[in-house]
Write an enzyme that holds these catalytic residues in place. Structure first.
Site, PDB file in Angstrom:
ATOM      1  N   ARG A  58       4.031   1.122   6.633  1.00 52.44           N
ATOM      2  CA  ARG A  58       4.207  -0.330   6.478  1.00 52.44           C
ATOM      3  C   ARG A  58       5.582  -0.599   5.888  1.00 52.44           C
ATOM      4  NH1 ARG A  58       5.758  -0.386   1.685  1.00 52.44           N
ATOM      5  NH2 ARG A  58       5.634  -2.658   1.779  1.00 52.44           N
ATOM      6  N   ALA A  60       8.741  -3.688   6.698  1.00 55.60           N
ATOM      7  CA  ALA A  60       9.379  -4.110   7.950  1.00 55.60           C
ATOM      8  C   ALA A  60      10.352  -3.072   8.537  1.00 55.60           C
ATOM      9  CB  ALA A  60      10.061  -5.458   7.728  1.00 55.60           C
ATOM     10  N   ASP A 252      10.534  -9.968   5.957  1.00 53.94           N
ATOM     11  CA  ASP A 252      10.031  -9.468   7.228  1.00 53.94           C
ATOM     12  C   ASP A 252      10.710 -10.154   8.410  1.00 53.94           C
ATOM     13  OD1 ASP A 252       7.747  -9.189   5.096  1.00 53.94           O
ATOM     14  OD2 ASP A 252       7.471  -7.633   6.615  1.00 53.94           O
ATOM     15  N   ASN A 262       8.050 -13.475   4.256  1.00 56.47           N
ATOM     16  CA  ASN A 262       7.844 -12.263   3.452  1.00 56.47           C
ATOM     17  C   ASN A 262       6.390 -12.247   3.003  1.00 56.47           C
ATOM     18  OD1 ASN A 262       8.986  -9.849   2.267  1.00 56.47           O
ATOM     19  ND2 ASN A 262       8.682 -10.821   0.283  1.00 56.47           N
ATOM     20  N   LYS A 263       6.013 -11.192   2.333  1.00 53.37           N
ATOM     21  CA  LYS A 263       4.628 -10.984   1.911  1.00 53.37           C
ATOM     22  C   LYS A 263       4.038 -12.236   1.252  1.00 53.37           C
ATOM     23  CE  LYS A 263       2.664  -8.114   2.495  1.00 53.37           C
ATOM     24  NZ  LYS A 263       1.676  -7.937   3.599  1.00 53.37           N
TER      25      LYS A 263
HETATM   26  O1  MRU Z   1       2.344  -5.772   4.982  1.00 57.74           O
HETATM   27  P1  MRU Z   1       3.498  -4.910   4.616  1.00 57.74           P
HETATM   28  O2  MRU Z   1       3.253  -4.036   3.438  1.00 57.74           O
HETATM   29  O3  MRU Z   1       4.077  -4.172   5.788  1.00 57.74           O
HETATM   30  O4  MRU Z   1       4.538  -5.994   4.172  1.00 57.74           O
HETATM   31  C1  MRU Z   1       5.827  -5.990   4.508  1.00 57.74           C
HETATM   32  C2  MRU Z   1       6.552  -5.823   3.279  1.00 57.74           C
HETATM   33  O5  MRU Z   1       6.681  -4.699   2.863  1.00 57.74           O
HETATM   34  C3  MRU Z   1       7.049  -6.930   2.508  1.00 57.74           C
HETATM   35  O6  MRU Z   1       6.775  -8.169   2.972  1.00 57.74           O
HETATM   36  C4  MRU Z   1       8.462  -6.646   2.134  1.00 57.74           C
HETATM   37  O7  MRU Z   1       8.858  -7.507   1.172  1.00 57.74           O
HETATM   38  C5  MRU Z   1       9.411  -6.677   3.298  1.00 57.74           C
HETATM   39  S1  MRU Z   1       9.667  -5.101   3.965  1.00 57.74           S
HETATM   40  C6  MRU Z   1      11.010  -4.449   3.087  1.00 57.74           C
END
Ligand code: MRU
Length: 351
Positions: A58, A60, A252, A262-263
């Protein structure tokens, strides 16, 4: 134990198995962390698709390279005896399947399209399957190396923005684990820590699957960077008590106007940062910038299973479980990429 970012494992590595001669993607099994550091191996594209879907791989930038590696594994290990046209045809079907696994992070389609364009160009130039397969393998290795180099560059640019003795609030895991190596938001932290600028990192738990609690704490503790975990809902109090200097997160997908996916929970933090007069930084490589998305309204938000929110629910309980949210551009102080730190309004001129 050795400390610092160099003590972290590489999240992904495509190799040729010396015994079988098969191409193999070795990856950190992120669902096992922080309990165990397990390196899994995939030789089939489908194994990578499942790993991406289940968050074993996981982050991005990491899923972008993993998606490209899935294409390479299929071509090299699973397409014996096909000619270039048949190979291309099957790769196109697979590419669409991989991209659909996680729709929000643009890096996934960026990575898959990058290797697909290469395969298509070589096929047009009448290259045979063996040449295409070798080129796909080489391209994934190049993407791995570029990922680290880009992260190290953006780490330096971001670290220069942080004050001495900085207390950083971060969310999810935008660390080395979310990339091939080094990290984006935490790449900035790793660089600043090596310069003696980090006093403490506060990591939001990041419900529902707790990438902050499981992954950021593991990564920072292994690197020897002081880290305090908080429930997502405790961020406001920390800010009000004057314990945070900057909020620094990954992305993302960054849209042309600077709106950023983003998350889930990132938007909350941006609102809180504005209220408390704190800088709010996004750190992401250029592969996360999607100028074809004009604004956050153009981003598909991945919805995930109710099971992630709670394993036991009263009958008929509806669950709202978006994996990401959109932070409006006007709440973002700067977007840090390997090309510089830009105000959201400056992005369109650069990308
Ligand atoms: O669902 P995930 O763990 O794949 O989430 C993506 C992320 O890791 C985050 O949103 C992150 O801040 C961006 S990726 C460096």
């Amino acid at each position: 134990m050795e400390k610092g970012v160099e003590s972290l494992p590489r999240t992904l590595e495509l190799i040729t198995d010396p015994q079988s001669g098969l191409a193999k993607l070795c990856f950190v099994e992120q669902n096992q962390l922080p309990h165990a550091l397990v390196i899994s191996e995939a030789t089939q594209a489908q194994q990578i698709t499942v790993a991406i879907k289940t968050l074993a791989v996981r982050g991005a930038p990491a899923i972008g390279v993993a998606g490209a590696a899935a294409i390479a594994l299929w071509a090299i290990n699973e397409c014996e005896g096909t000619d270039a046209a048949e190979l291309l045809e099957s790769l196109e079907v697979l590419a669409a399947q991989i991209i659909a696994t996680r729709p929000t992070a643009v890096n996934l389609s960026w990575g898959v399209k990058r290797v697909m364009h290469l395969a298509q160009r070589l096929a047009q130039e009448a290259a045979g399957p063996a040449i295409i397969k070798q080129a796909l393998f080489n391209e994934v290795k190049l993407m791995e190396a570029e990922d680290e180099a880009v992260n190290r560059r953006l780490g330096k640019i971001g670290a220069a923005l942080l004050p001495e003795q900085c207390r950083v609030l971060t969310h999810c895991n935008a660390g080395s684990l979310a990339t091939v190596f080094f990290g984006t938001a935490l790449g900035v932290v790793h660089t600043a820590a090596s310069q003696g600028k980090i006093r403490e990192v506060f990591s939001c738990e990041t419900r529902p699957v707790r990438q902050g609690a499981r992954l950021t704490t593991w990564e920072l503790s292994r690197a020897g960077i002081p880290c305090t975990l908080l429930c997502d809902d405790a961020a406001a109090v920390l800010m009000a008590e004057g314990k945070i200097d900057v909020v620094l997160v990954g992305a993302d997908r960054v849209c042309k106007n600077g709106d950023t996916a983003n998350k889930i929970g990132t938007y909350n933090l941006a609102v809180l940062a504005r209220h408390h007069g704190l800088p709010f930084y996004i750190a992401a490589p250029s592969s996360t910038i999607d100028t074809s998305a004009e604004t956050g309204k153009d981003v598909v938000i991945e919805q995930r299973s109710a099971d992630e929110v709670s394993l036991v629910l009263p009958d008929n309980t509806q669950v709202f479980n978006p994996a990401f949210d959109i932070t409006p551009h006007d709440l973002i102080t700067a977007i840090i990429t390997e090309r510089g730190a830009f105000k959201p309004s400056e992005l369109a001129a650069v990308y």
